[in-house]
Design an enzyme around this catalytic site. Structure first.
Site, PDB file in Angstrom:
ATOM      1  N   LYS A   1       0.951  -1.199   0.188  1.00 37.10           N
ATOM      2  CA  LYS A   1       0.061   0.092   0.076  1.00 37.10           C
ATOM      3  C   LYS A   1       0.733   1.258   0.033  1.00 37.10           C
ATOM      4  CE  LYS A   1      -2.348  -0.859   3.680  1.00 37.10           C
ATOM      5  NZ  LYS A   1      -3.335  -0.616   4.814  1.00 37.10           N
TER       6      LYS A   1
ATOM      7  N   SER B   1      -7.585  -4.729  -2.032  1.00 35.24           N
ATOM      8  CA  SER B   1      -8.718  -4.050  -1.532  1.00 35.24           C
ATOM      9  C   SER B   1      -8.678  -3.369  -0.225  1.00 35.24           C
ATOM     10  CB  SER B   1      -9.799  -5.135  -1.080  1.00 35.24           C
ATOM     11  OG  SER B   1      -9.482  -6.191  -0.025  1.00 35.24           O
ATOM     12  N   ASP B   2      -7.484  -3.578   0.643  1.00 35.79           N
ATOM     13  CA  ASP B   2      -7.549  -3.256   2.056  1.00 35.79           C
ATOM     14  C   ASP B   2      -8.674  -3.211   2.745  1.00 35.79           C
ATOM     15  OD1 ASP B   2      -6.128  -1.915   3.878  1.00 35.79           O
ATOM     16  OD2 ASP B   2      -6.639   0.044   3.385  1.00 35.79           O
ATOM     17  N   HIS B   3      -9.268  -4.375   2.629  1.00 35.96           N
ATOM     18  CA  HIS B   3     -10.630  -4.723   3.361  1.00 35.96           C
ATOM     19  C   HIS B   3     -10.331  -4.709   4.923  1.00 35.96           C
ATOM     20  CE1 HIS B   3     -14.567  -5.976   4.015  1.00 35.96           C
ATOM     21  NE2 HIS B   3     -14.025  -7.143   4.606  1.00 35.96           N
TER      22      HIS B   3
END
Length: 233
Positions: A43, A115-117
């Site tokens: 990220k 997604s960085d869910h």
């Protein structure tokens, strides 16, 4: 956290400077070069980080990196709404950073999109922005975020590669192929179909997304995995 700069001053919030991320990226790359080991950066969010990875790859250092769908979709100005669902780590950066991320993705400097869910319960989000837990429930809407934000002319195949192919290659997993007699591993999508994001239609138990009640373009229709089929109704 919010990005340190004019917006953090305007909002009266403590800022997280881009240089903090970039120093960490630089240190990690130097260590990877020294140890002659592969490095994966998760990220990245700034133009400076993209440039550091670009330079490292040009030197032949085995480094890969990912970017979150939200950082490709939104910049720091959206925080003027004080919507705590936009509070993520790393923080949303400037528009210049956002476009640098897209350029890095297009040229292959950035390998993968994640997604960085990060689901959170209601109590963790429905508080003042400063005290809210970071994170967004986003796995269901990754494709839509990318379709909404992709620069004009950006190739859909590059987005698919960053979502489905590159992550497997980085993890040294077999890349899924569409072949007769092979185990199904398919995602069916419609790039221009629109749909409304409604809480009762989300599969995630967590609803901490700023996209509620919005109409998005680009919908995943079904996922086929082995003998299991998930249809998006």
């Amino acid at each position: 956290p919010v990005n340190e700069g004019a917006m953090s001053v305007r909002l009266g919030m403590k800022g997280s400077p881009a240089v903090a991320e970039e120093l960490a990226v630089h240190e990690a790359i130097e260590l990877a070069q020294y140890a002659q080991s592969h490095l994966h950066l998760v990220k990245i969010s700034t133009a400076g980080s993209v440039e550091l990875v670009r330079q490292a790859k040009a030197k032949g250092i085995p480094v890969s990196c990912s970017v979150s769908a939200l950082h490709l979709h939104s910049n720091e100005t959206i925080l003027e709404t004080f919507d705590e669902n936009y509070k993520v780590i790393p923080p949303l950066r400037t528009e210049e950073d956002r476009m640098a991320l897209w350029r890095g993705l297009e040229e292959g400097t950035i390998d993968a999109i994640v997604s960085d869910h990060s689901p959170q319960d209601t109590e963790a989000k429905q508080v003042e922005f400063e005290y809210a837990e970071p994170g967004i429930s986003s796995v269901e809407h990754v494709f839509s975020l990318l379709m909404a934000a992709a620069p004009e002319g950006f190739e859909l195949t590059r987005i698919i590669e960053a979502l489905a192919v590159k992550p497997r290659q980085i993890l040294q997993l077999e890349v899924a192929h569409v072949e007769e007699q092979s185990v199904a591993n398919l995602t069916l999508f419609h790039p221009t179909r629109t749909y409304a994001v409604l809480p009762d239609q989300m599969r995630s138990k967590s609803k901490n997304t700023p996209l509620l009640q919005q109409t998005l373009t680009g919908q995943v229709l079904a996922i086929l995995q082995g003998t299991q089929t998930f249809i998006n109704t």
